[in-house]
Design a protein around this motif. Structure first.
Motif, PDB file in Angstrom:
ATOM      1  N   SER A 147      -0.697   2.357   8.236  1.00 17.02           N
ATOM      2  CA  SER A 147      -1.640   2.115   7.302  1.00 17.02           C
ATOM      3  C   SER A 147      -0.902   1.881   5.942  1.00 17.02           C
ATOM      4  CB  SER A 147      -2.824   2.869   7.335  1.00 17.02           C
ATOM      5  OG  SER A 147      -3.493   3.249   8.453  1.00 17.02           O
ATOM      6  N   TYR A 148       0.114   2.333   5.524  1.00 22.06           N
ATOM      7  CA  TYR A 148       0.834   2.321   4.226  1.00 22.06           C
ATOM      8  C   TYR A 148       2.111   1.818   4.565  1.00 22.06           C
ATOM      9  CZ  TYR A 148      -3.144   4.972   2.965  1.00 22.06           C
ATOM     10  OH  TYR A 148      -4.589   5.502   2.914  1.00 22.06           O
ATOM     11  N   ASP A 149       2.640   1.345   3.549  1.00 19.04           N
ATOM     12  CA  ASP A 149       4.140   0.750   3.177  1.00 19.04           C
ATOM     13  C   ASP A 149       5.076   1.716   2.776  1.00 19.04           C
ATOM     14  OD1 ASP A 149       3.225  -2.104   4.126  1.00 19.04           O
ATOM     15  OD2 ASP A 149       2.234  -1.784   2.153  1.00 19.04           O
ATOM     16  N   PHE A 150       4.804   2.550   2.069  1.00 20.43           N
ATOM     17  CA  PHE A 150       5.601   3.507   1.504  1.00 20.43           C
ATOM     18  C   PHE A 150       4.751   4.827   1.294  1.00 20.43           C
ATOM     19  CE2 PHE A 150       7.200  -0.469   0.197  1.00 20.43           C
ATOM     20  CZ  PHE A 150       8.528  -0.299   0.179  1.00 20.43           C
ATOM     21  N   VAL A 151       5.433   5.840   0.837  1.00 20.42           N
ATOM     22  CA  VAL A 151       4.682   7.107   0.668  1.00 20.42           C
ATOM     23  C   VAL A 151       5.389   7.687  -0.740  1.00 20.42           C
ATOM     24  CG1 VAL A 151       4.058   9.654   1.352  1.00 20.42           C
ATOM     25  CG2 VAL A 151       4.518   7.951   3.082  1.00 20.42           C
ATOM     26  N   LEU A 152       4.530   8.437  -1.478  1.00 20.89           N
ATOM     27  CA  LEU A 152       4.986   8.724  -2.671  1.00 20.89           C
ATOM     28  C   LEU A 152       4.552  10.328  -2.832  1.00 20.89           C
ATOM     29  CD1 LEU A 152       6.126   7.524  -5.171  1.00 20.89           C
ATOM     30  CD2 LEU A 152       3.690   7.510  -6.349  1.00 20.89           C
ATOM     31  N   ALA A 153       5.427  11.160  -3.520  1.00 16.97           N
ATOM     32  CA  ALA A 153       5.252  12.542  -3.277  1.00 16.97           C
ATOM     33  C   ALA A 153       6.056  13.035  -4.688  1.00 16.97           C
ATOM     34  CB  ALA A 153       5.784  13.264  -2.240  1.00 16.97           C
ATOM     35  N   PRO A 154       5.981  14.469  -5.147  1.00 13.87           N
ATOM     36  CA  PRO A 154       6.412  14.894  -6.100  1.00 13.87           C
ATOM     37  C   PRO A 154       8.117  15.036  -5.770  1.00 13.87           C
ATOM     38  CG  PRO A 154       4.490  15.992  -6.015  1.00 13.87           C
ATOM     39  CD  PRO A 154       4.656  15.090  -4.881  1.00 13.87           C
ATOM     40  N   SER A 155       9.000  14.925  -6.484  1.00  9.71           N
ATOM     41  CA  SER A 155      10.215  15.419  -6.230  1.00  9.71           C
ATOM     42  C   SER A 155      10.559  16.776  -6.440  1.00  9.71           C
ATOM     43  CB  SER A 155      11.260  14.492  -7.031  1.00  9.71           C
ATOM     44  OG  SER A 155      11.589  13.285  -6.970  1.00  9.71           O
ATOM     45  N   ALA A 156       9.576  17.541  -7.058  1.00 11.44           N
ATOM     46  CA  ALA A 156      10.053  19.093  -7.236  1.00 11.44           C
ATOM     47  C   ALA A 156       8.526  19.596  -7.420  1.00 11.44           C
ATOM     48  CB  ALA A 156      10.840  19.442  -8.353  1.00 11.44           C
TER      49      ALA A 156
ATOM     50  N   ARG B  96       0.886  -1.158   0.120  1.00 10.77           N
ATOM     51  CA  ARG B  96       0.021   0.031  -0.009  1.00 10.77           C
ATOM     52  C   ARG B  96       0.837   1.331  -0.058  1.00 10.77           C
ATOM     53  NH1 ARG B  96      -4.487   0.248   4.297  1.00 10.77           N
ATOM     54  NH2 ARG B  96      -5.461   1.825   2.654  1.00 10.77           N
ATOM     55  N   ILE B  97       0.610   2.132  -0.715  1.00 11.71           N
ATOM     56  CA  ILE B  97       1.312   3.347  -1.117  1.00 11.71           C
ATOM     57  C   ILE B  97       0.469   4.564  -0.771  1.00 11.71           C
ATOM     58  CG2 ILE B  97       2.895   4.723  -2.439  1.00 11.71           C
ATOM     59  CD1 ILE B  97       3.391   2.053  -4.145  1.00 11.71           C
ATOM     60  N   ALA B  98       0.814   5.549   0.018  1.00 11.36           N
ATOM     61  CA  ALA B  98       0.070   6.654   0.253  1.00 11.36           C
ATOM     62  C   ALA B  98       0.543   7.888  -0.725  1.00 11.36           C
ATOM     63  CB  ALA B  98       0.319   7.089   1.798  1.00 11.36           C
ATOM     64  N   TRP B  99      -0.280   8.546  -1.215  1.00 15.23           N
ATOM     65  CA  TRP B  99       0.107   9.517  -2.349  1.00 15.23           C
ATOM     66  C   TRP B  99      -0.251  10.901  -1.763  1.00 15.23           C
ATOM     67  CZ3 TRP B  99       2.818  12.061  -6.112  1.00 15.23           C
ATOM     68  CH2 TRP B  99       2.204  12.945  -6.817  1.00 15.23           C
ATOM     69  N   VAL B 100       0.982  11.727  -1.397  1.00 18.63           N
ATOM     70  CA  VAL B 100       0.490  13.092  -0.749  1.00 18.63           C
ATOM     71  C   VAL B 100       0.402  14.156  -1.479  1.00 18.63           C
ATOM     72  CG1 VAL B 100       1.894  12.241   1.476  1.00 18.63           C
ATOM     73  CG2 VAL B 100       3.206  13.785  -0.407  1.00 18.63           C
TER      74      VAL B 100
END
Length: 486
Positions: free
Chosen positions: A384-393, A269-273
């Motif tokens: 709740s999540y295994d990883f988090v994903l976010a823009p690098s810039a 599961r990945i969370a997108w911020v």
């Protein structure tokens, strides 16, 4: 030993090798260290003038002589390690004995390092041959690589645009195949933003993974940059590992990073911020490009959904500023106090130091308390999540003559680095973060996403990054124009 002119196709074949393959070829003696050095020096002479990524270079004859020494060592059965015979350029914020150590500042334009920093010494001991420094902003301030000592570094995909920073020279040198791998450092995205701007990988390791002296956990870390996740992991294995002089270093065998990166991610599961519910200003089209990565993760068996830590983003920024001001003022006050020296500092450096000198001990303590609370909030997200994903810039590469974006999509930036706010939370928490290529925008400019892992889960981040890389191959699918066809 004279520098010969190897045939163009041979140069291309050598510099196009990924670092793991190059290391294997050197160890198995299918390539000599002299052949490798000649190829890289020839390639640097052709490509570097366009971008100004590698600076402070010693005489090429000296580099060739050292390559010859590495071959002689192999003849005697002496193999130093994974970087044996590698041409390498150290970021100009780190000391490498015998090379310039300017930090991009006119205050130190004539300074030459007397000894290696620890991670630099480890690369030297593993066989690296230092062929220069990679360019950086003055003292590393800002994600735009320009300074009055070495000049400005251009983007690997368009030299008229910024390389990002502060590891801008490192990212461009890797992207343009001028070095097999590179080292960098990261306080506020300096391994992540330039990686995104130049279509390569940049790993911000867990705090303490690569040892630094002292008892205070700074948001600043050192880390590797590369064209593949395997190369990244291999360089990390050289740089990482506990040291008695670094009491907060992680005591884990760095050889773990040399093992297979293969892993099954079904059910992850990945969370997108994203833009933190529109708190972050982003250039039009950037979020959509980053969100295109969701399909890749889903093809790997992952699920991606929007989620945020339960912590006000305004408080994150306030905490980040306070701790940054404090750290910079502590390190830079001696440069600032004499008026003649202060006059030679870039305005952003003066601004950082002056804000830091105005802080009280209670201000710093309150920021540290807030940082701890943020870490706890992020840990709850990881329940709740295994990883988090976010823009690098938050923007695509811009004109290299513009010091920093004054606005994004009509929203004014109130500091010289507010346009990099997307990285601040993850710097404060000290978690491992991998910036990975995510493709190209409508104007053909590269971008990346940050993959954030749990506490000290550097290997897991590299493993998911590797799976993503195998599904996308952005680096090899779309190389910079100046390296296509050699």
């Amino acid at each position: 030993m004279a520098l010969s002119r190897p045939e163009r196709h041979l140069v291309h074949d050598i510099v196009a090798l990924d670092a793991v393959s190059l290391s294997r070829a050197i160890r198995q003696r299918t390539l000599s260290c002299v052949e490798v050095m000649q190829a890289y020096l020839s390639h640097i002479e052709r490509v570097n003038p366009q971008v100004n990524a590698i600076v402070g270079r010693p005489d090429p004859e000296l580099s060739l002589a050292r390559a010859h020494e590495r071959d002689e060592q192999l003849n005697r059965g002496e193999y130093l390690g994974w970087m044996h015979g590698f041409p390498h350029a150290v970021k100009d914020l780190a000391a490498a004995a015998g090379l310039p150590f300017t930090m991009g500042s006119p205050l130190f334009e004539d300074q030459v390092a007397a000894e290696d920093e620890l991670f630099v010494a480890r690369m030297r001991a593993a066989g690296a041959i230092f062929i220069g420094k990679t360019n950086t902003p003055e003292f590393g301030f800002g994600s735009q690589t320009y300074n009055p000592v070495w000049g400005t570094t251009g983007n690997a995909y368009d030299p008229a645009l910024t390389a990002g920073g502060s590891s801008g020279g490192a990212a461009v040198a890797v992207a343009l195949r001028m070095v097999p791998v590179a080292d960098g450092s990261d306080f506020m995205g300096s391994l992540r933003n330039p990686a995104a701007f130049n279509n390569v990988f940049g790993l911000r390791p867990s705090a303490g993974r690569i040892p630094e002296p002292g008892f205070l956990v700074s948001p600043a870390v050192v880390g590797p940059m590369a064209r593949t996740t395997e190369d990244l992991a291999a360089l990390l294995s050289v740089m990482a590992g506990a040291d008695p002089g670094a009491p907060l270093s992680i005591d884990e065998d760095p050889a773990v990073f040399t093992r297979s990166l293969e892993r099954d991610f079904r059910g992850t599961r990945i969370a997108w911020v994203g833009d933190w519910n529109r708190h972050l200003a982003t250039e039009p089209g950037l979020l959509k490009l980053c969100e295109s990565s969701f399909a890749v993760f889903e093809s790997l068996g992952c699920s991606v959904e929007s989620a945020l830590p339960d912590f006000a983003p305004e408080k994150i920024w306030e905490t980040f500023l306070t701790l940054r001001w404090w750290g910079i003022a502590a390190a830079g006050q001696d440069f600032y106090r004499p008026k003649k020296r202060r006059a030679r500092l870039k305005p952003e450096a003066v601004w950082e130091i002056e804000n830091g000198l105005g802080l009280s001990g209670l201000d710093v303590s309150a920021a540290d308390t807030a940082r701890t609370a943020l870490y706890a909030a992020v840990q709850r997200l990881f329940e709740s999540y295994d990883f988090v994903l976010a823009p690098s810039a938050q923007v695509f590469p811009f004109d290299k003559n513009v010091h920093w974006p004054a606005e994004i999509d009509g929203r004014a930036m109130d500091t010289y680095h507010r346009w990099m706010e997307t990285v601040a939370c993850w710097s404060l928490t000290g978690l491992p973060v991998l910036s990975m290529p995510v493709g190209f925008g409508t104007q053909g400019l590269p971008m990346g996403v940050q993959l954030i892992g749990r506490h000290q889960a550097d290997l897991a981040v590299l493993q998911l990054g590797h799976a993503y890389e195998q599904a996308t191959h952005w680096v090899h699918r779309t190389p910079p124009p100046s390296v296509v066809g050699g």
